[in-house]
Write an enzyme that holds these catalytic residues in place. Structure first.
Site, PDB file in Angstrom:
ATOM      1  N   GLU A   1       0.853  -1.188   0.000  1.00 33.92           N
ATOM      2  CA  GLU A   1       0.000   0.000   0.000  1.00 33.92           C
ATOM      3  C   GLU A   1       0.895   1.247   0.000  1.00 33.92           C
ATOM      4  OE1 GLU A   1      -2.297   1.018   3.492  1.00 33.92           O
ATOM      5  OE2 GLU A   1      -3.726   2.172   2.302  1.00 33.92           O
TER       6      GLU A   1
ATOM      7  N   LYS B   1      -2.851  22.224  -7.869  1.00 37.12           N
ATOM      8  CA  LYS B   1      -2.342  23.203  -8.837  1.00 37.12           C
ATOM      9  C   LYS B   1      -1.615  22.496  -9.984  1.00 37.12           C
ATOM     10  CE  LYS B   1      -1.822  26.959  -5.604  1.00 37.12           C
ATOM     11  NZ  LYS B   1      -0.976  27.534  -4.588  1.00 37.12           N
TER      12      LYS B   1
ATOM     13  N   GLU C   1     -11.782   7.410   2.740  1.00 39.55           N
ATOM     14  CA  GLU C   1     -13.053   6.972   2.159  1.00 39.55           C
ATOM     15  C   GLU C   1     -14.192   7.313   3.123  1.00 39.55           C
ATOM     16  OE1 GLU C   1     -14.558   3.030   2.009  1.00 39.55           O
ATOM     17  OE2 GLU C   1     -15.786   3.482   0.270  1.00 39.55           O
TER      18      GLU C   1
ATOM     19  N   GLU D   1       4.441   4.841   4.213  1.00 39.34           N
ATOM     20  CA  GLU D   1       3.868   6.154   4.538  1.00 39.34           C
ATOM     21  C   GLU D   1       5.014   7.143   4.764  1.00 39.34           C
ATOM     22  OE1 GLU D   1       0.845   7.864   4.649  1.00 39.34           O
ATOM     23  OE2 GLU D   1       2.291   9.417   5.217  1.00 39.34           O
TER      24      GLU D   1
ATOM     25  N   ASP E   1     -11.361  10.537  -4.560  1.00 45.17           N
ATOM     26  CA  ASP E   1     -12.560  11.375  -4.696  1.00 45.17           C
ATOM     27  C   ASP E   1     -12.253  12.587  -5.577  1.00 45.17           C
ATOM     28  OD1 ASP E   1     -10.972  12.813  -2.984  1.00 45.17           O
ATOM     29  OD2 ASP E   1     -12.376  12.806  -1.298  1.00 45.17           O
TER      30      ASP E   1
ATOM     31  N   ASP F   1      -2.706  12.187  -2.326  1.00 47.73           N
ATOM     32  CA  ASP F   1      -2.807  13.655  -2.268  1.00 47.73           C
ATOM     33  C   ASP F   1      -3.023  14.212  -3.671  1.00 47.73           C
ATOM     34  OD1 ASP F   1      -2.251  13.886   0.558  1.00 47.73           O
ATOM     35  OD2 ASP F   1      -0.212  13.282   0.055  1.00 47.73           O
TER      36      ASP F   1
ATOM     37  N   THR G   1     -10.659   3.052   3.846  1.00 50.72           N
ATOM     38  CA  THR G   1      -9.643   3.895   4.495  1.00 50.72           C
ATOM     39  C   THR G   1     -10.342   5.034   5.229  1.00 50.72           C
ATOM     40  OG1 THR G   1      -9.425   5.496   2.696  1.00 50.72           O
ATOM     41  CG2 THR G   1      -8.064   3.509   2.531  1.00 50.72           C
ATOM     42  N   HIS G   2      -9.540   5.762   6.005  1.00 55.64           N
ATOM     43  CA  HIS G   2     -10.103   6.929   6.690  1.00 55.64           C
ATOM     44  C   HIS G   2     -10.609   7.978   5.693  1.00 55.64           C
ATOM     45  CE1 HIS G   2      -8.087   5.367  10.320  1.00 55.64           C
ATOM     46  NE2 HIS G   2      -9.071   5.982  10.925  1.00 55.64           N
TER      47      HIS G   2
END
Ligand SMILES: C[S@@+](CC[C@H](N)C(=O)[O-])C[C@H]1O[C@@H](n2cnc3c(N)ncnc32)[C@H](O)[C@@H]1O
Length: 218
Positions: A44, A123, A196, A69, A155, A119, A193-194
Site C-alpha cells: 500500500e 495546482k 473513504e 507512509e 474522490d 494527495d 480507508t479513513h
C-alpha cells in the site's frame, strides 16, 4: 479539509516488529526478506492512519502486507495498530514509496498495489508531485505479477480521469479499469480507508477501480 489529530501510541508499545525505516530495509523487498515466508505480498502506498492495512491483513492472513507512509507520525500510528494486535503478516515502512517501487521490488513479485486517496496536488504546476505519475505507474506495473491487482480509489475526478488515461497510454498491459463497489458500512471503521469514510460521510463521490495485469501475450 483538515485531518483529525492522532492518538500517540503508548511509550510501552513495542513497534520494533511493525515499523521499519525505509533507509534500513533490505535492498530486495519480498515476503521472504520481510516475513520469512513465500506468501503473496501486497503493497500500500500512502497508508495514512492505516485503516486499510490493519483490516486487510486481519482479513487475509495468508497474504503479507507492507504499508509505506512518508509522514513518520502516520507510519508510526499505523504500525501501532498492527503492534497492538501482534499482526504477523503486516508491517509499516516509514519513508517514500517511490524509490522502493523503482529499485527494491523484483519484477513480477507483487500480488497487489493499493493506492487510496493519494494527495491531489490541485495546482497544475504541482501535478508532477502526484504519487501516481508516469514513472510510478511504469514501476508498479513492473512489480506486479501477471494477474496481480492495482487498486486505485480517489474522490478527485480529475486525478481519476488523468490516471485512467495515462495507464491506457503507457501501461496497457494493466488491462481495462474494473469498477469496484461501494460497500455498505456497518460501523464507523467499516470503510476501506479513513479518507473513504471522510468522503462518504460528507456525501462526496468516490471513484473506485482496480486493474488486473495481463500476460504479455493476452
Ligand atoms: C490523502 S492521504 C490518504 C491516506 C489513506 N490512503 C486514506 O485513504 O485514508 C495520502 C497519504 O499518502 C502519503 N504519501 C504521499 N506521498 C507518499 C509517498 N511518496 N510515499 C509514501 N506515502 C506517501 C501522505 O503522507 C498521506 O498520508
Amino acid at each position: 479539509m483538515p485531518r483529525s489529530s492522532l492518538r500517540r501510541p503508548g511509550q510501552e508499545l513495542d513497534l520494533s516488529k511493525h515499523l521499519r525505516d525505509s533507509e534500513q530495509l533490505p535492498s530486495n523487498l519480498s515476503s521472504n526478506t520481510l516475513f520469512s515466508n513465500e506468501h503473496p505480498l501486497e503493497l500500500e502506498v500512502g497508508s495514512g492512519k492505516g485503516l486499510f492495512i490493519d483490516n486487510a491483513s486481519l482479513a487475509n492472513p495468508a497474504h503479507n502486507y507492507v504499508g509505506v507512509e512518508i509522514i513518520a507520525k502516520y507510519a508510526k500510528h499505523s504500525a501501532a495498530k498492527l503492534a497492538r494486535r501482534q499482526a504477523t503478516n503486516a508491517i509499516m515502512v516509514s519513508g517514500n514509496a517511490e524509490p522502493l517501487l523503482a529499485e527494491s521490488i523484483a519484477q513480477g513479485s507483487l500480488e497487489a498495489v493499493h493506492v487510496y486517496f493519494p494527495d491531489p496536488w490541485w495546482k497544475k504546476r504541482h501535478r508532477k508531485r502526484r504519487v501516481l505519475n508516469e514513472q510510478s505507474i511504469i514501476n508498479l506495473t513492473r512489480c506486479l505479477r501477471t494477474g496481480g491487482r492495482f487498486h486505485f480509489w480517489t474522490d478527485v475526478l480529475d486525478y481519476f480521469e488523468d490516471t485512467v488515461e495515462l495507464i491506457a497510454e503507457i501501461s496497457p498491459i494493466l488491462g481495462v479499469p474494473i469498477p469496484e463497489d461501494e460497500i455498505t458500512a456497518t460501523h464507523d471503521l467499516d470503510y476501506r480507508t479513513h479518507f473513504e469514510r471522510r468522503s462518504r460521510q460528507n456525501f462526496i463521490p468516490v471513484y473506485r477501480i482496480r486493474y488486473e495485469k495481463r500476460s504479455a501475450l493476452a
